[in-house]
Motif scaffolding. Sequence first.
Motif, PDB file in Angstrom:
ATOM      1  N   PRO A  22       0.804  -1.219   0.000  1.00 56.24           N
ATOM      2  CA  PRO A  22       0.000   0.000   0.000  1.00 56.24           C
ATOM      3  C   PRO A  22       0.840   1.273   0.000  1.00 56.24           C
ATOM      4  O   PRO A  22       1.946   1.314   0.545  1.00 56.24           O
ATOM      5  N   GLY A  23       0.299   2.321  -0.611  1.00 61.26           N
ATOM      6  CA  GLY A  23       0.947   3.620  -0.604  1.00 61.26           C
ATOM      7  C   GLY A  23       0.598   4.431  -1.832  1.00 61.26           C
ATOM      8  O   GLY A  23       0.017   3.919  -2.797  1.00 61.26           O
ATOM      9  N   ARG A  24       0.929   5.718  -1.786  1.00 65.46           N
ATOM     10  CA  ARG A  24       0.894   6.570  -2.977  1.00 65.46           C
ATOM     11  C   ARG A  24       2.324   6.646  -3.494  1.00 65.46           C
ATOM     12  O   ARG A  24       3.205   7.190  -2.840  1.00 65.46           O
ATOM     13  N   TYR A  25       2.544   6.118  -4.676  1.00 68.02           N
ATOM     14  CA  TYR A  25       3.869   6.076  -5.292  1.00 68.02           C
ATOM     15  C   TYR A  25       3.997   7.257  -6.242  1.00 68.02           C
ATOM     16  O   TYR A  25       3.145   7.448  -7.123  1.00 68.02           O
ATOM     17  N   VAL A  26       5.057   8.041  -6.052  1.00 69.22           N
ATOM     18  CA  VAL A  26       5.284   9.187  -6.932  1.00 69.22           C
ATOM     19  C   VAL A  26       6.685   9.092  -7.536  1.00 69.22           C
ATOM     20  O   VAL A  26       7.687   9.110  -6.819  1.00 69.22           O
ATOM     21  N   PHE A  27       6.718   8.983  -8.857  1.00 68.16           N
ATOM     22  CA  PHE A  27       7.966   9.018  -9.605  1.00 68.16           C
ATOM     23  C   PHE A  27       8.131  10.455 -10.075  1.00 68.16           C
ATOM     24  O   PHE A  27       7.448  10.907 -11.000  1.00 68.16           O
ATOM     25  N   HIS A  28       9.022  11.196  -9.422  1.00 68.29           N
ATOM     26  CA  HIS A  28       9.093  12.636  -9.611  1.00 68.29           C
ATOM     27  C   HIS A  28       9.832  13.041 -10.885  1.00 68.29           C
ATOM     28  O   HIS A  28      10.818  12.404 -11.278  1.00 68.29           O
ATOM     29  N   TYR A  29       9.379  14.137 -11.444  1.00 65.17           N
ATOM     30  CA  TYR A  29      10.038  14.755 -12.598  1.00 65.17           C
ATOM     31  C   TYR A  29      11.018  15.823 -12.112  1.00 65.17           C
ATOM     32  O   TYR A  29      10.709  16.629 -11.225  1.00 65.17           O
ATOM     33  N   GLY A  30      12.211  15.850 -12.694  1.00 70.00           N
ATOM     34  CA  GLY A  30      13.126  16.968 -12.540  1.00 70.00           C
ATOM     35  C   GLY A  30      13.726  17.157 -11.158  1.00 70.00           C
ATOM     36  O   GLY A  30      14.081  18.285 -10.809  1.00 70.00           O
ATOM     37  N   GLU A  31      13.926  16.081 -10.398  1.00 67.56           N
ATOM     38  CA  GLU A  31      14.576  16.241  -9.090  1.00 67.56           C
ATOM     39  C   GLU A  31      15.970  16.807  -9.235  1.00 67.56           C
ATOM     40  O   GLU A  31      16.387  17.674  -8.448  1.00 67.56           O
ATOM     41  N   GLU A  32      16.710  16.336 -10.226  1.00 69.90           N
ATOM     42  CA  GLU A  32      18.086  16.785 -10.409  1.00 69.90           C
ATOM     43  C   GLU A  32      18.175  18.217 -10.934  1.00 69.90           C
ATOM     44  O   GLU A  32      19.265  18.783 -11.011  1.00 69.90           O
ATOM     45  N   CYS A  33      17.039  18.792 -11.288  1.00 73.16           N
ATOM     46  CA  CYS A  33      16.991  20.181 -11.742  1.00 73.16           C
ATOM     47  C   CYS A  33      16.424  21.097 -10.664  1.00 73.16           C
ATOM     48  O   CYS A  33      15.949  22.203 -10.960  1.00 73.16           O
ATOM     49  N   GLY A  34      16.418  20.645  -9.423  1.00 75.44           N
ATOM     50  CA  GLY A  34      15.928  21.467  -8.326  1.00 75.44           C
ATOM     51  C   GLY A  34      14.558  21.093  -7.805  1.00 75.44           C
ATOM     52  O   GLY A  34      13.882  21.927  -7.198  1.00 75.44           O
ATOM     53  N   GLY A  35      14.143  19.843  -8.020  1.00 75.88           N
ATOM     54  CA  GLY A  35      12.855  19.408  -7.492  1.00 75.88           C
ATOM     55  C   GLY A  35      11.675  20.053  -8.204  1.00 75.88           C
ATOM     56  O   GLY A  35      10.711  20.488  -7.564  1.00 75.88           O
ATOM     57  N   ILE A  36      11.712  20.069  -9.517  1.00 74.73           N
ATOM     58  CA  ILE A  36      10.645  20.724 -10.284  1.00 74.73           C
ATOM     59  C   ILE A  36       9.286  20.104  -9.977  1.00 74.73           C
ATOM     60  O   ILE A  36       8.313  20.808  -9.669  1.00 74.73           O
ATOM     61  N   GLY A  37       9.205  18.792 -10.069  1.00 72.24           N
ATOM     62  CA  GLY A  37       7.922  18.126  -9.889  1.00 72.24           C
ATOM     63  C   GLY A  37       7.370  18.233  -8.486  1.00 72.24           C
ATOM     64  O   GLY A  37       6.182  18.504  -8.280  1.00 72.24           O
ATOM     65  N   SER A  38       8.221  18.031  -7.494  1.00 75.05           N
ATOM     66  CA  SER A  38       7.750  18.061  -6.102  1.00 75.05           C
ATOM     67  C   SER A  38       7.377  19.471  -5.668  1.00 75.05           C
ATOM     68  O   SER A  38       6.362  19.681  -4.995  1.00 75.05           O
ATOM     69  N   SER A  39       8.171  20.465  -6.040  1.00 78.92           N
ATOM     70  CA  SER A  39       7.854  21.837  -5.644  1.00 78.92           C
ATOM     71  C   SER A  39       6.564  22.316  -6.304  1.00 78.92           C
ATOM     72  O   SER A  39       5.793  23.080  -5.706  1.00 78.92           O
TER      73      SER A  39
END
Length: 262
Positions: A114-131
């Motif tokens: 169980p969980g919400r799985y998030v494969f983030h975009y652009g972490e190496e560019c400053g966390g674009i997806g998460s921010s």
Amino acid sequence: DIRRTTDLARMLRYRRPAGSNTELAFIRDWLTPLGTEEDIAGNLHVVIPCRDGTASRVLWSSHTDTVHRQDGFQQIAIGKRRIALDRASGSNCLGADDTVGVWVMREMIGAKVPGRYVFHYGEECGGIGSSTIVHDAPELFSGIDFAIAFDRRNTRDIITRQAGQICCSDNFARSLARQLKSVSRYRPSPLGIYTDTAEYTGIIRECTNISVGYDSEHTSRESVDYWHALRLCKAMLKFREDKLVCEREIPSYAEDEYLYDD
């Protein structure tokens, strides 16, 4: 173990600068078959409820981009315990940061952990997806109390500080470490730098990043201890979120920031 190791090795062949054609190919080949849904920032989500049908309180985090200077494919070498670049590859890094995290999450989804799985975009560019989520769609994480990233070097860290700020409580870190006793001697560490879960400390109570077995990330000497990665993967397939401790309170200034920041 042979199938899992082979999958990891195959995934490590993709050189994936953010937004590159090879990152898109990697997503098509390895993530789209999982039934992912894309959000406004290009992050990919999979939601697996608890066995009783209720929503999980855990966010699992990794990122799909790497710090490769060029896209395309590379040759790798598999040793007795580690995977590294083939000497003739010409690549500036292996990309185990964060291919290993993506690989672990794929295995967990396949086992319906169980969980919400998030494969983030652009972490190496400053966390674009998460921010972007934090500022434009924080409601996606309503009901989430724990954000756990698979994006840390070495084999023992459960990160309690990121970007110079407390991101989780020590007791939460210890409760997570107890579920990883079969893997390594995990312990709380305040030496974190940054990954996507650092963006979530103002909306999620316990945010961390755990070691997945790679070293010398962002360099041509990068390698991954796939024995460790396999043990971690097996432990996560037995994960129980009801064993986690939730103690950290979100600072009031953080709540104000996310409520009123424009």
